[in-house]
Design a protein around this motif. Structure first.
Motif, PDB file in Angstrom:
ATOM      1  N   PRO A   1      40.701  42.395  29.315  1.00 35.02           N
ATOM      2  CA  PRO A   1      40.154  43.229  30.380  1.00 35.02           C
ATOM      3  C   PRO A   1      41.221  44.155  30.962  1.00 35.02           C
ATOM      4  CG  PRO A   1      40.480  40.985  31.174  1.00 35.02           C
ATOM      5  CD  PRO A   1      40.744  40.961  29.697  1.00 35.02           C
ATOM      6  N   THR A   2      40.815  45.358  31.280  1.00 35.47           N
ATOM      7  CA  THR A   2      41.703  46.285  31.964  1.00 35.47           C
ATOM      8  C   THR A   2      41.810  45.887  33.437  1.00 35.47           C
ATOM      9  OG1 THR A   2      39.906  47.778  32.542  1.00 35.47           O
ATOM     10  CG2 THR A   2      41.007  48.146  30.414  1.00 35.47           C
ATOM     11  N   GLN A   3      42.724  46.536  34.162  1.00 36.68           N
ATOM     12  CA  GLN A   3      42.843  46.261  35.589  1.00 36.68           C
ATOM     13  C   GLN A   3      41.546  46.611  36.315  1.00 36.68           C
ATOM     14  OE1 GLN A   3      45.449  44.643  36.933  1.00 36.68           O
ATOM     15  NE2 GLN A   3      44.169  44.534  38.767  1.00 36.68           N
TER      16      GLN A   3
ATOM     17  N   ALA B   1      35.219  42.574  38.288  1.00 34.79           N
ATOM     18  CA  ALA B   1      34.784  41.176  38.229  1.00 34.79           C
ATOM     19  C   ALA B   1      34.992  40.486  39.581  1.00 34.79           C
ATOM     20  CB  ALA B   1      35.555  40.434  37.132  1.00 34.79           C
ATOM     21  N   ALA B   2      36.126  40.756  40.219  1.00 34.96           N
ATOM     22  CA  ALA B   2      36.413  40.128  41.509  1.00 34.96           C
ATOM     23  C   ALA B   2      35.473  40.630  42.594  1.00 34.96           C
ATOM     24  CB  ALA B   2      37.869  40.383  41.903  1.00 34.96           C
ATOM     25  N   GLN B   3      35.270  41.946  42.638  1.00 40.87           N
ATOM     26  CA  GLN B   3      34.456  42.538  43.702  1.00 40.87           C
ATOM     27  C   GLN B   3      32.967  42.263  43.521  1.00 40.87           C
ATOM     28  OE1 GLN B   3      35.538  43.949  46.465  1.00 40.87           O
ATOM     29  NE2 GLN B   3      37.673  43.713  45.854  1.00 40.87           N
ATOM     30  N   SER B   4      32.556  41.937  42.301  1.00 35.07           N
ATOM     31  CA  SER B   4      31.129  41.710  42.045  1.00 35.07           C
ATOM     32  C   SER B   4      30.694  40.278  42.322  1.00 35.07           C
ATOM     33  CB  SER B   4      30.795  42.058  40.589  1.00 35.07           C
ATOM     34  OG  SER B   4      31.505  41.207  39.694  1.00 35.07           O
ATOM     35  N   GLU B   5      31.646  39.394  42.615  1.00 32.41           N
ATOM     36  CA  GLU B   5      31.315  37.983  42.800  1.00 32.41           C
ATOM     37  C   GLU B   5      30.311  37.785  43.933  1.00 32.41           C
ATOM     38  OE1 GLU B   5      33.495  33.675  43.601  1.00 32.41           O
ATOM     39  OE2 GLU B   5      34.692  35.452  43.167  1.00 32.41           O
TER      40      GLU B   5
ATOM     41  N   LEU C   1      33.894  53.496  33.296  1.00 29.33           N
ATOM     42  CA  LEU C   1      35.200  52.832  33.301  1.00 29.33           C
ATOM     43  C   LEU C   1      35.535  52.284  31.916  1.00 29.33           C
ATOM     44  CD1 LEU C   1      34.804  50.676  36.552  1.00 29.33           C
ATOM     45  CD2 LEU C   1      36.098  52.807  36.323  1.00 29.33           C
ATOM     46  N   THR C   2      36.812  52.253  31.615  1.00 29.41           N
ATOM     47  CA  THR C   2      37.282  51.528  30.438  1.00 29.41           C
ATOM     48  C   THR C   2      37.481  50.085  30.866  1.00 29.41           C
ATOM     49  OG1 THR C   2      38.414  53.468  29.548  1.00 29.41           O
ATOM     50  CG2 THR C   2      39.113  51.313  28.723  1.00 29.41           C
ATOM     51  N   LEU C   3      36.667  49.197  30.333  1.00 28.07           N
ATOM     52  CA  LEU C   3      36.650  47.826  30.806  1.00 28.07           C
ATOM     53  C   LEU C   3      37.509  46.881  29.967  1.00 28.07           C
ATOM     54  CD1 LEU C   3      32.842  47.551  31.651  1.00 28.07           C
ATOM     55  CD2 LEU C   3      34.744  47.951  33.229  1.00 28.07           C
ATOM     56  N   PHE C   4      37.642  47.184  28.674  1.00 27.26           N
ATOM     57  CA  PHE C   4      38.424  46.314  27.802  1.00 27.26           C
ATOM     58  C   PHE C   4      39.281  47.159  26.878  1.00 27.26           C
ATOM     59  CE2 PHE C   4      34.767  43.811  29.058  1.00 27.26           C
ATOM     60  CZ  PHE C   4      35.330  42.586  29.370  1.00 27.26           C
TER      61      PHE C   4
END
Length: 303
Positions: A58-60, A66-70, A46-49
């Motif tokens: 940060p990209t979408q 980040a949200a899903q890894s919490e 993935l392209t992260l930044f």
């Protein structure tokens, strides 16, 4: 498989807004942080930044990761704690779910007593009003839904019936009476103390329907502490569980509600396991003992 450490560094960059901020927060060099980000980008594909002025944004895809890894990182942190317990010789761990009013009224004294009896025990407390469905506590103190139903893999143990009371300003004319029919507060300004659609809200609305009216909530406080503050300020009245109204400021008083009395049923869900869990059984015994003696719950007998 993603590397948890790289994922942790990535989340720090997203939260901090820059590589340098993450480096400062984590005690790393900015070069090391950048290397972790590059490695994570290769792992994920993935392209992260992307560049944003002199920094990065940060990209979408990065925001979603980040949200899903919490939750995964939370579970990984819990596993780290288990390893630490094993390394340091602590003999057990107990996970307990609770809702806010039970947490405030019951849990501090019970957990203090339990850990005194079992000094090597580590207790994880989880607010089940917000917790993910993937959380599986050893004991979950819950409000039973009016329609009933249990939970797979858990034993259901009833604990207490918790009637709702009217919480009113001390200067209100209703404060002079000890009990009041629910229909008599239909014309008052109502302050909610729970989320719309929640179990507590549904219990109150259902009782009002049985009394022949639909309450009009003018203030959406959505939790007990704020609702009590609104009542203390003279904004309106609130119908809330007695357990939530056990400690009130002098500007507020509570009154029994009748005809009908909204009631929520409180139970403990005990996880069924192949091996006995002595600490879970002991906490259950304490909960049952506490609710067999109402005066120990910090509740007034006159409300």
């Amino acid at each position: 498989m993603l590397d948890p450490h790289r994922l942790s560094v990535f989340r720090s960059v997203v939260a901090g807004g820059s590589v340098q901020a993450a480096a400062d927060n984590l005690g790393m060099t900015s070069s090391a942080v950048s290397q972790h980000l590059s490695a994570l980008a290769r792992e994920t594909g993935l392209t992260l930044f992307q560049r944003a002025g002199r920094g990065i944004a940060p990209t979408q895809a990065a925001l979603e990761l980040a949200a899903q890894s919490e939750e995964a990182m939370s579970q990984w942190g819990r596993l780290d704690s288990v390893v630490a317990d094993l390394r340091e010789g602590r003999s057990g761990r107990l996970s307990v779910g609770y809702f806010s009013s039970a947490g405030a009224a019951w849990m501090p004294a019970l957990i203090k007593r339990l850990t005194f009896e079992h000094p090597d025990l580590t207790v994880d407390l989880v607010l089940n009003e917000l917790a993910s469905r993937n959380i599986t506590p050893d004991i979950d103190v819950v409000i039973d839904p009016p329609e009933g139903g249990g939970r797979a893999g858990y034993r259901h143990v009833p604990l207490a019936s918790d009637p709702f009371v009217a919480v009113v300003p001390a200067e209100h004319e209703l404060a002079k009476v000890r009990s009041i029919p629910l229909a008599d507060v239909r014309g008052e300004t109502w302050v909610s103390n729970d989320l719309a659609g929640s179990l507590g809200h549904r219990i109150v609305v259902s009782a009002c329907a049985a009394a022949g009216f639909t309450p009009r909530f003018r203030v959406q406080a959505q939790e007990h502490f704020s609702a009590i503050a609104f009542v203390a300020a003279g904004v309106g009245i609130s119908i809330m569980p007695r357990l939530a109204a056990r400690l009130l400021p002098p500007e507020v008083t509570r009154i029994r509600v009748t005809d009908p009395t909204p009631v929520r049923e409180i139970s403990a869900l005990v996880r069924e396991t192949a091996r006995p869990n002595p600490s879970a059984q002991r906490l259950l015994e304490m909960l049952l003992e506490l609710n067999a003696h109402p005066t120990r719950r910090g509740r007034s007998a006159d409300a």
